[in-house]
Design an enzyme around this catalytic site. Sequence first.
Site, PDB file in Angstrom:
ATOM      1  N   VAL A  24      18.150  17.823 -25.875  1.00 44.07           N
ATOM      2  CA  VAL A  24      17.920  19.019 -25.065  1.00 44.07           C
ATOM      3  C   VAL A  24      16.628  18.899 -24.264  1.00 44.07           C
ATOM      4  CG1 VAL A  24      17.459  21.501 -25.134  1.00 44.07           C
ATOM      5  CG2 VAL A  24      19.198  20.511 -26.638  1.00 44.07           C
ATOM      6  N   ASP A  43       6.440  14.666 -28.061  1.00 48.63           N
ATOM      7  CA  ASP A  43       7.347  14.323 -29.156  1.00 48.63           C
ATOM      8  C   ASP A  43       6.572  13.499 -30.172  1.00 48.63           C
ATOM      9  OD1 ASP A  43      10.734  14.201 -29.312  1.00 48.63           O
ATOM     10  OD2 ASP A  43       9.603  12.942 -30.695  1.00 48.63           O
ATOM     11  N   LYS A  48       9.833   6.886 -28.993  1.00 48.67           N
ATOM     12  CA  LYS A  48      10.348   7.557 -27.804  1.00 48.67           C
ATOM     13  C   LYS A  48       9.293   7.590 -26.702  1.00 48.67           C
ATOM     14  CE  LYS A  48      13.708  10.714 -29.930  1.00 48.67           C
ATOM     15  NZ  LYS A  48      14.034  12.142 -30.175  1.00 48.67           N
ATOM     16  N   THR A  97      16.735  22.340 -35.317  1.00 50.08           N
ATOM     17  CA  THR A  97      16.920  23.402 -36.311  1.00 50.08           C
ATOM     18  C   THR A  97      18.160  23.064 -37.140  1.00 50.08           C
ATOM     19  OG1 THR A  97      18.032  24.662 -34.552  1.00 50.08           O
ATOM     20  CG2 THR A  97      15.762  25.275 -35.079  1.00 50.08           C
ATOM     21  N   SER A 132      18.610  26.489 -31.088  1.00 51.81           N
ATOM     22  CA  SER A 132      19.618  27.372 -31.676  1.00 51.81           C
ATOM     23  C   SER A 132      19.120  27.874 -33.021  1.00 51.81           C
ATOM     24  CB  SER A 132      20.941  26.623 -31.867  1.00 51.81           C
ATOM     25  OG  SER A 132      21.413  26.124 -30.647  1.00 51.81           O
ATOM     26  N   CYS A 272      25.247  21.213 -33.062  1.00 55.75           N
ATOM     27  CA  CYS A 272      25.416  22.643 -32.815  1.00 55.75           C
ATOM     28  C   CYS A 272      26.638  23.270 -33.478  1.00 55.75           C
ATOM     29  CB  CYS A 272      25.463  22.907 -31.306  1.00 55.75           C
ATOM     30  SG  CYS A 272      23.894  22.651 -30.466  1.00 55.75           S
ATOM     31  N   ARG A 342      24.891  12.520 -35.323  1.00 55.23           N
ATOM     32  CA  ARG A 342      24.548  13.651 -36.188  1.00 55.23           C
ATOM     33  C   ARG A 342      25.806  14.445 -36.546  1.00 55.23           C
ATOM     34  NH1 ARG A 342      20.160  16.786 -32.770  1.00 55.23           N
ATOM     35  NH2 ARG A 342      21.728  16.280 -31.178  1.00 55.23           N
TER      36      ARG A 342
END
Length: 439
Positions: A24, A43, A48, A97, A132, A272, A342
């Site tokens: 995201v 981050d 990364k 999350t 989320s 999600c 994931r």
Amino acid sequence: MSLEEQSNTASKKATVAVIGLGYVGLPLALSFVNKGFEVIGIDLDLQKIKQLEQGISYFPDIHDSVIRSAVSSQRFTVTDNYNGIKSAEIILLCIPTPLTSYGTPDLNCLTQAAQEISQRIKVGQLIILESSTYPGTTKEVLQPILEKSGLNVENDFFLGYSPERIDPGNNQYSIEGITKVVSGVSETCSRKVYDFYSQVFSQVIVVSSTEVAELTKLVENSYRFINISFVNELAIICDSLNINVWEIIDAASTKPFGFSAFYPGPGIGGHCIPVDPLYLNWKIKQYGLDSHFIDISNEINHKIPKYIVEQIKYRLAPYRPIKQADILLYGVAYKQNVGDVRGSSALEIIKLLQYEGANVSYHDPFVPYVQIDDLKLNSVELTDELLQKSDCTVVITDHAHIPLQRILEHASLVFDTRNATKGMEGKASVYRFGGGQLK
């Protein structure tokens, strides 16, 4: 006068700090860079940061050239240090999350980030949560931590929530073209959040509270979770009735109203869809309520990998027992054209196949390796010899460039969980999840 009417979208471009450069945060940061904002990406994963500094993308749907262009513009800098937020006027939190091992919300990453921000927050900053989460998080969790700084929302800084709607691997919709839902903990906060996003997104919708915005995201994904689980259960039913569920869905889709098509698969994965409904269920349990739809859908979703393995075992039976059979999986990503594993059902399917004694290998052009407990598996080269040697080839992820015809010509047995081989023929015996006994 509405917030939209009060907006001044011609305001000066602010410096934006994006915390969390994952699926995201990184696309969002690049979008703001393209709109002329100065962006500081933060981050804690140093690997990364190094890749981005070198102009290298770690996501298959973001080209290296895009990263190089952003870095060379000098409007995009990255760091693993939270001190970067000190020079930002707007801070976006794109923090993971996930669920705990008990299936409850895990806000550790979010609370840790909030504590870091509270030690550096400045008067006038606008902080927006995009992750989320369950309704109430912005006001009940994030705001109190930020106010430990001694500064207060509305008087000293501003706080809002806007759920991310990015769909990795989907090139049909640009980030800016997806309607942005925004909210704030006060009317002033809402107006500032609206003014900010209106400079990037083509349509911005203001809702009355952060709780409404938080629940909007959970409802969107709960809707998909429940419907996909239902159609997966229907696929199992159709296998027993020897009726092709894919044909049924195609036929039902001809109705111009009252029906939305959802399709079976090897299980719902990703961050999600299988997670957000459980956030909602956890929240409503605090009020003595429960969602039977979510409970049943979650139960069905957990059954699908075992059902897939049982079907593979059944289809193999006429040729050889599954014990020590060579099983090749095409794809382990949770969806097509991404490298994200994931929540991928492929990982559970691999574990179950190995428990049955099968020799399991996989090929995925987007996933070089997977770690399953203590076992590391590397993606193998998809050769004709490997296809011929394998007792069963299982299509788990229908990536765009999957060589279906070559698979059908060289494999002896194919179990297709995505109906990717629809209308195709070859030497292989083909069975489809939800296809009954039909070839």
